[in-house]
Write a protein that holds these residues in place. Structure first.
Motif, PDB file in Angstrom:
ATOM      1  N   GLN A 164       9.330 -13.632   6.393  1.00 17.61           N
ATOM      2  CA  GLN A 164      10.401 -13.402   5.432  1.00 17.61           C
ATOM      3  C   GLN A 164      10.034 -12.406   4.349  1.00 17.61           C
ATOM      4  N   ASP A 165       8.757 -12.223   4.124  1.00 16.50           N
ATOM      5  CA  ASP A 165       8.295 -11.264   3.104  1.00 16.50           C
ATOM      6  C   ASP A 165       7.104 -10.498   3.672  1.00 16.50           C
ATOM      7  N   PRO A 166       7.377  -9.474   4.478  1.00 19.70           N
ATOM      8  CA  PRO A 166       6.294  -8.756   5.156  1.00 19.70           C
ATOM      9  C   PRO A 166       5.375  -8.026   4.173  1.00 19.70           C
ATOM     10  N   GLY A 167       4.173  -7.721   4.644  1.00 18.48           N
ATOM     11  CA  GLY A 167       3.346  -6.763   3.941  1.00 18.48           C
ATOM     12  C   GLY A 167       3.998  -5.392   4.056  1.00 18.48           C
ATOM     13  N   ARG A 168       3.772  -4.541   3.075  1.00 14.02           N
ATOM     14  CA  ARG A 168       4.469  -3.253   3.056  1.00 14.02           C
ATOM     15  C   ARG A 168       3.480  -2.093   3.005  1.00 14.02           C
ATOM     16  N   ILE A 169       3.664  -1.141   3.907  1.00 14.18           N
ATOM     17  CA  ILE A 169       2.973   0.143   3.855  1.00 14.18           C
ATOM     18  C   ILE A 169       4.037   1.206   3.633  1.00 14.18           C
ATOM     19  N   ILE A 170       3.864   1.994   2.585  1.00 15.51           N
ATOM     20  CA  ILE A 170       4.794   3.076   2.264  1.00 15.51           C
ATOM     21  C   ILE A 170       3.999   4.371   2.268  1.00 15.51           C
ATOM     22  N   LEU A 185       0.860  -1.190   0.000  1.00 15.08           N
ATOM     23  CA  LEU A 185       0.000   0.000   0.000  1.00 15.08           C
ATOM     24  C   LEU A 185       0.892   1.233   0.000  1.00 15.08           C
ATOM     25  N   VAL A 186       0.721   2.084  -1.005  1.00 14.66           N
ATOM     26  CA  VAL A 186       1.448   3.353  -1.064  1.00 14.66           C
ATOM     27  C   VAL A 186       0.456   4.474  -0.819  1.00 14.66           C
ATOM     28  N   ASN A 187       0.537   5.084   0.349  1.00 16.95           N
ATOM     29  CA  ASN A 187      -0.332   6.211   0.697  1.00 16.95           C
ATOM     30  C   ASN A 187       0.312   7.496   0.192  1.00 16.95           C
ATOM     31  N   ASN A 188      -0.096   7.922  -0.988  1.00 19.96           N
ATOM     32  CA  ASN A 188       0.497   9.105  -1.604  1.00 19.96           C
ATOM     33  C   ASN A 188      -0.475  10.271  -1.722  1.00 19.96           C
ATOM     34  N   ALA A 189      -1.770  10.006  -1.770  1.00 20.57           N
ATOM     35  CA  ALA A 189      -2.748  11.080  -1.965  1.00 20.57           C
ATOM     36  C   ALA A 189      -2.568  12.171  -0.913  1.00 20.57           C
ATOM     37  N   GLY A 190      -2.551  13.404  -1.357  1.00 22.57           N
ATOM     38  CA  GLY A 190      -2.348  14.489  -0.407  1.00 22.57           C
ATOM     39  C   GLY A 190      -2.801  15.821  -0.960  1.00 22.57           C
ATOM     40  N   SER A 191      -2.831  16.809  -0.074  1.00 22.20           N
ATOM     41  CA  SER A 191      -3.288  18.140  -0.444  1.00 22.20           C
ATOM     42  C   SER A 191      -2.406  19.177   0.244  1.00 22.20           C
ATOM     43  N   ILE A 192      -2.376  20.376  -0.318  1.00 20.93           N
ATOM     44  CA  ILE A 192      -1.601  21.478   0.264  1.00 20.93           C
ATOM     45  C   ILE A 192      -2.468  22.730   0.249  1.00 20.93           C
ATOM     46  N   TRP A 193      -2.235  23.618   1.195  1.00 28.48           N
ATOM     47  CA  TRP A 193      -2.970  24.888   1.258  1.00 28.48           C
ATOM     48  C   TRP A 193      -1.999  25.947   1.758  1.00 28.48           C
ATOM     49  N   ALA A 194      -1.847  26.999   0.993  1.00 30.72           N
ATOM     50  CA  ALA A 194      -0.957  28.098   1.372  1.00 30.72           C
ATOM     51  C   ALA A 194      -1.768  29.360   1.622  1.00 30.72           C
ATOM     52  N   GLU A 195      -1.519  29.997   2.775  1.00 30.59           N
ATOM     53  CA  GLU A 195      -2.200  31.237   3.122  1.00 30.59           C
ATOM     54  C   GLU A 195      -1.444  31.885   4.276  1.00 30.59           C
ATOM     55  N   THR A 196      -1.593  33.182   4.398  1.00 27.77           N
ATOM     56  CA  THR A 196      -0.921  33.877   5.492  1.00 27.77           C
ATOM     57  C   THR A 196      -1.471  33.405   6.836  1.00 27.77           C
TER      58      THR A 196
END
Length: 264
Positions: free
Chosen positions: A145-151, A96-107
């Motif tokens: 020997q071959d774990p599940g992977r979370i990245i 599982l690759v958790n890549n979804a993301g968001s950004i918000w820029a403001e003063t």
């Protein structure tokens, strides 16, 4: 030579693994998904926009197996729905690759609660509840020997303070790093590793405006290796963390930034 190649393939190969990449329709997620598809994995990508997700999966399918699932992972219900849909196709998920993301820029003076909540819902809450929902599929793939992977995809901004006023983004990525370490400890007994890729400057939609305003040479000037991260840099890091080569690696934050944040 053939024997040596087989040993390397066994060490770094991911062929046949089932991989989910969130936010996989563009940017870093697309680069990681492309790397896995080309390496022979069966890849699912998801993103909020159905048309974009399906178009990306169609392009990636020219290299191998890739399927699209539309999902807005900022809600618990959507995370659970994605898990149910995947369970209808697969009996296990290796990566599982958790890549979804968001950004918000403001003063600081004008930073809105809605922007803060949007960033934290997608960047922190989403990965946590998606992991929760996918645990049965992840455990089904896991072995000593071959774990599940979370990245989890974090950011160097989690420990390197940027000049931009992206308060929720930097805070959320720091939370992702700490959450990953916590989960690495908790999930070790069920043979699942949890690691973080922390990208630096990558040619993405978020960076495009800065590049146009300042020029690439000025943008990469503080980077010791004097370039932006390439798609292969991110894909290579993810494939390593998904391969047998990293079977004894968990709770690690891997910076992929050309030395930018760690040498200044």
């Amino acid at each position: 030579m053939a024997e040596g190649n087989a040993e390397i393939q066994e060490l770094f190969g991911v062929a046949g693994k089932v991989v989910l990449v969130t936010g996989g329709s563009r940017g870093i997620g697309y680069a990681i998904a492309e790397g896995f598809v080309k390496a022979g994995a069966r890849v699912y990508i998801c993103s909020r926009k159905k048309d974009d997700c399906e178009a990306a999966a169609e392009r990636l399918s020219s290299y191998g197996e890739c399927r699209a699932i539309a999902a807005d992972l900022s809600t618990v219900e959507a995370c659970q729905g994605l898990a149910r849909e995947l369970a209808g196709h697969e009996s296990k998920i290796d990566v599982l690759v958790n890549n979804a993301g968001s950004i918000w820029a403001e003063t600081l003076a004008d930073y809105p609660e809605s922007g803060w909540d949007k960033v934290f819902d997608l960047n922190v809450k989403g990965p946590f509840f998606l992991i929760q929902a996918l645990m049965p599929l992840l455990e089904a793939a896991a072995s000593p020997q071959d774990p599940g992977r979370i990245i989890n995809v974090g950011s160097i901004d989690a420990y390197h303070v940027p000049r931009h006023e992206t308060y929720a983004y930097t805070s959320s990525k720091a939370a992702v790093h700490q959450l990953s370490r916590h989960l690495a400890l908790q999930l070790a007994p069920v043979h699942i590793t949890v690691n973080v890729i922390a990208p630096g400057l990558f040619l993405s939609k978020m960076l495009q405006g800065t590049l146009e305003a300042k020029g690439e040479e000025a943008v990469v000037e503080p980077v010791p290796l004097k370039r932006l991260a390439q798609p292969s840099d991110l894909a290579g890091a993810a494939i390593y963390l998904a391969s047998h080569a990293s079977a004894f690696v968990t709770g690690v934050v891997l910076s992929v930034d050309g030395g930018y944040a760690t040498t200044l």
